[in-house]
Design a protein around this motif. Structure first.
Motif, PDB file in Angstrom:
ATOM      1  N   ARG A   4       8.821   7.759  -1.072  1.00  0.00           N
ATOM      2  CA  ARG A   4       7.454   7.683  -1.625  1.00  0.00           C
ATOM      3  C   ARG A   4       6.484   7.824  -0.468  1.00  0.00           C
ATOM      4  N   PHE A   5       5.376   8.491  -0.710  1.00  0.00           N
ATOM      5  CA  PHE A   5       4.369   8.680   0.334  1.00  0.00           C
ATOM      6  C   PHE A   5       3.063   8.098  -0.199  1.00  0.00           C
ATOM      7  N   VAL A   6       2.602   7.022   0.395  1.00  0.00           N
ATOM      8  CA  VAL A   6       1.434   6.328  -0.153  1.00  0.00           C
ATOM      9  C   VAL A   6       0.433   5.984   0.948  1.00  0.00           C
ATOM     10  N   GLY A   7      -0.818   5.907   0.547  1.00  0.00           N
ATOM     11  CA  GLY A   7      -1.847   5.424   1.457  1.00  0.00           C
ATOM     12  C   GLY A   7      -1.869   3.909   1.479  1.00  0.00           C
ATOM     13  N   ILE A   8      -2.574   3.353   2.430  1.00  0.00           N
ATOM     14  CA  ILE A   8      -2.580   1.888   2.575  1.00  0.00           C
ATOM     15  C   ILE A   8      -3.104   1.205   1.316  1.00  0.00           C
ATOM     16  N   THR A   9      -4.168   1.756   0.731  1.00  0.00           N
ATOM     17  CA  THR A   9      -4.766   1.084  -0.433  1.00  0.00           C
ATOM     18  C   THR A   9      -3.917   1.241  -1.693  1.00  0.00           C
ATOM     19  N   GLU A  10      -2.956   2.152  -1.681  1.00  0.00           N
ATOM     20  CA  GLU A  10      -2.078   2.333  -2.851  1.00  0.00           C
ATOM     21  C   GLU A  10      -0.919   1.347  -2.870  1.00  0.00           C
ATOM     22  N   LEU A  11      -0.764   0.573  -1.813  1.00  0.00           N
ATOM     23  CA  LEU A  11       0.356  -0.372  -1.756  1.00  0.00           C
ATOM     24  C   LEU A  11       0.059  -1.536  -2.688  1.00  0.00           C
ATOM     25  N   VAL A  12       0.886  -1.689  -3.724  1.00  0.00           N
ATOM     26  CA  VAL A  12       0.641  -2.800  -4.646  1.00  0.00           C
ATOM     27  C   VAL A  12       1.589  -3.970  -4.389  1.00  0.00           C
ATOM     28  N   GLU A  13       2.810  -3.655  -4.037  1.00  0.00           N
ATOM     29  CA  GLU A  13       3.755  -4.727  -3.711  1.00  0.00           C
ATOM     30  C   GLU A  13       4.532  -4.322  -2.465  1.00  0.00           C
TER      31      GLU A  13
END
Ligand SMILES: O=C(O)[C@H](CS(=O)(=O)O)OP(=O)(O)O
Ligand SMILES: [Mg+2]
Length: 233
Positions: A4-13
């Motif tokens: 998965r490739f996510v930005g910092i603000t997309e981290l939910v858990e």
């Protein structure tokens, strides 16, 4: 491996395994700090925390991005850092994107910090751990920074596939906004060689692992397993 490739603000858990990517420049700088002898890097939550840690430990070296500032010993530039003797020193690092991304996944069971300079070592460590799923934290530009995305995708490919050609990934990073801003002098606390140093593939043979130590997040170099140990466990 599921990537998965996510930005910092997309981290939910908290992910189980996180690779936090900051090519320009936090984790290129971190790798150079270890190459210059640093024992460990404490990732600070804020500039105030970095200064407080430095006040408590005057022998530690405090580093921030942007221009030089009172209380800080160094800036976030591999070109400037490569001539500093850090043997045995603890570095405290606070930057806009890289250190923030690492602290955002501090609950993960494995946190690696990476750039192109440690790409292969990072991929080999992931391979050796046999991780099913890896979350790549693309720290720049809300997850859209071309240099971080390119590096994250390259590492993901190296974990699963042999013989991935790095040239296209490096070209993409070289064409990023961050590279242009560094080349044009928009980013302060920089050296003319910074972009080239950030794009040096596999300059160092170690991965970088962040763990919690005494309520601080601490980054250390990690020797990668030998080729013989490369099969998933
Ligand atoms: O020092 C850097 O290149 C950046 C600063 S900024 O995001 O461009 O303001 O920090 P980093 O956390 O290393 O991306
Ligand atoms: Mg960056």
């Amino acid at each position: 491996m599921d990537s998965r490739f996510v930005g910092i603000t997309e981290l939910v858990e908290a992910p189980s395994v996180a690779v936090v990517v900051d090519v320009m420049r936090a984790f290129t700088v971190a790798a150079w700090a270890f190459a210059q002898g640093a024992e460990k890097i404490v990732l600070a939550e804020s500039l105030d925390e970095a200064l407080a840690l430095k006040a408590r430990h005057p022998d530690w070296a405090a580093l921030k991005d942007g221009p030089p500032a009172p209380g800080f010993d160094m800036v976030n530039s591999p070109g400037l850092l490569r001539s500093v003797d850090l043997r045995g020193r603890t570095v405290v690092q606070k930057t806009t994107a890289g250190t923030v991304g690492a602290l955002a996944v501090k609950e993960a069971s494995l946190v690696l910090c990476a750039g192109f300079v440690v790409a292969e070592a990072t991929a080999r460590l992931l391979r050796a751990r046999g991780s099913d799923g890896v979350t790549f934290v693309v720290t720049g530009e809300d997850g859209r920074a071309e240099e971080d995305l390119a590096c994250a995708r390259y590492i993901a490919r190296r974990v699963t596939g042999a013989g991935t050609d790095a040239a296209g990934f490096l070209r993409r990073a070289a064409g990023s906004r961050a590279a242009a801003e560094l080349a044009e002098g928009v980013r302060q606390g920089a050296h003319p060689d910074d972009v080239a140093l950030c794009l040096e593939l596999d300059r160092f043979p170690f991965a970088m692992v962040a763990t919690s130590e005494d309520s601080l997040m601490v980054l250390r170099p990690h020797a990668v397993p030998s080729l013989a140990d490369d099969a998933p466990i």
